[in-house]
Write a protein that holds these residues in place. Structure first.
Motif, short mmCIF file in Angstrom:
data_model
loop_
_atom_site.label_atom_id
_atom_site.label_comp_id
_atom_site.label_asym_id
_atom_site.label_seq_id
_atom_site.Cartn_x
_atom_site.Cartn_y
_atom_site.Cartn_z
N PHE A 24 0.81 -1.23 0.00
CA PHE A 24 0.00 0.00 0.00
C PHE A 24 0.84 1.27 0.00
O PHE A 24 0.32 2.36 -0.25
N LYS A 26 3.35 1.84 -2.07
CA LYS A 26 3.91 2.09 -3.40
C LYS A 26 2.86 2.67 -4.35
O LYS A 26 1.69 2.33 -4.28
N ARG A 28 1.57 5.56 -4.65
CA ARG A 28 0.56 6.41 -4.01
C ARG A 28 1.20 7.74 -3.65
O ARG A 28 2.36 7.80 -3.26
N ARG A 29 0.47 8.82 -3.77
CA ARG A 29 0.94 10.12 -3.30
C ARG A 29 0.44 10.35 -1.88
O ARG A 29 -0.73 10.08 -1.57
N PHE A 30 1.31 10.86 -1.04
CA PHE A 30 0.95 11.17 0.34
C PHE A 30 1.07 12.68 0.55
O PHE A 30 2.10 13.29 0.24
N GLY A 55 -7.83 12.07 -3.22
CA GLY A 55 -7.37 10.70 -3.34
C GLY A 55 -5.96 10.47 -2.85
O GLY A 55 -5.37 9.41 -3.09
N ASP A 56 -5.38 11.45 -2.15
CA ASP A 56 -4.03 11.30 -1.60
C ASP A 56 -4.06 10.53 -0.29
O ASP A 56 -5.00 10.65 0.51
N GLY A 57 -2.99 9.76 -0.06
CA GLY A 57 -2.73 9.29 1.29
C GLY A 57 -2.35 10.47 2.17
O GLY A 57 -2.11 11.58 1.69
N VAL A 122 -8.14 6.38 3.00
CA VAL A 122 -6.85 6.49 2.31
C VAL A 122 -5.77 5.97 3.26
O VAL A 122 -5.96 5.94 4.49
N PRO A 123 -4.62 5.56 2.73
CA PRO A 123 -3.51 5.14 3.60
C PRO A 123 -3.01 6.30 4.46
O PRO A 123 -3.07 7.46 4.06
N ALA A 247 7.22 6.46 -3.84
CA ALA A 247 6.08 7.36 -3.63
C ALA A 247 6.57 8.67 -3.06
O ALA A 247 7.50 8.69 -2.25
#
Length: 253
Positions: A24, A26, A28-30, A55-57, A122-123, A247
């Motif tokens: 989770f 990888k 993905r944008r945080f 939709g961002d972590g 979201v993460p 990420a």
């Protein structure tokens, strides 16, 4: 007798995680401290809601309150973002909950309250801010806040004792080591980074984008530790992360 190479020691003392454990992280944008800027204040409910809407972590910070609760706030003191002064750890969680964030009409919140707001959508990366040699009380508070939380979440810290605590007391929690090589790029710094990795038994790295590419980060990534990178603020940073990390932890409109 010749000393063992770092690669063998890394595999012995900080084994690579199972791929599914860290998948989770990888691709993905945080959003760094949530999506903030303008009227949106970092580490605030509004900043986290804005990140979720895009939709961002979420990357957030926790500090220890006087009564041992995990409070979502970056600085060790209240001065920069509130009308109050003094250390966060000098107030109880209830007292902190009555302190307004930068005239926004919202107040400091506990990690449990913010996780309830995020609600698994979201993460989440929880950076544990601790200068203490033994951060057990804050780590335990974070673990308790995470208990029963069903969404993808990881803890991370500059302090390798945080990762060590979670490896011992909450091994199911994904744990990361935050790294900067600033003013510490020589052989002694390289040794310190490996020692911190072994101490933390990290599943992933959160790396200063200014230090990429880095042989240390590349070696850990090659053997299965995801590398996230902070704080991404430009097209050049994005290009670096695209090649050398998995990420971005970003502050970009």
């Amino acid at each position: 007798m010749r000393s063992l190479p770092f690669g063998l020691l890394d595999r012995r003392f900080a084994p690579a995680p199972a791929p599914g454990r860290v998948a989770f992280l990888k691709g993905r944008r945080f959003a760094h401290r949530g999506w903030h800027g303008g009227d949106l204040v970092e580490n605030s409910p509004a900043a986290f809601a804005a990140a979720i809407a895009r939709g961002d972590g979420i990357e957030l910070d926790v500090q220890e309150s006087r009564d041992g609760q995990a409070t979502v706030f970056h600085d060790y003191t209240l001065d920069r973002l509130t009308a109050e002064r003094g250390p966060v750890i000098g107030r109880t969680a209830a007292e902190l909950g009555r302190i307004e964030l930068a005239n926004t009409g919202t107040y400091l919140a506990t990690l449990s309250q913010i996780l309830h707001l995020i609600a698994n959508r979201v993460p989440v990366l929880v950076e544990v801010k601790s200068k203490r040699r033994q951060p057990a009380r804050l780590c335990a508070a974070v673990r308790d806040a995470l208990h029963g939380y069903a969404g993808p979440v990881a803890v991370m810290s500059f302090n390798p004792e945080v990762g060590r605590w979670f490896a011992r007391h909450s091994p199911a929690t994904v744990r990361g080591l935050v790294v900067t090589e600033e003013n510490d790029k020589g052989c002694p710094g390289r040794s310190r980074r490996h020692l911190a990795l072994w101490r933390a038994r990290a599943d992933f790295l959160a790396y200063d984008v200014r230090d990429l590419p880095s042989p240390f980060a590349a070696a850990q990534r090659a053997r299965g530790l995801p590398v996230l990178s902070w704080t991404v603020r430009s097209d050049a940073d994005e290009a670096t992360v695209a090649v050398h990390a998995d990420a971005p932890i970003h502050e970009r409109p």
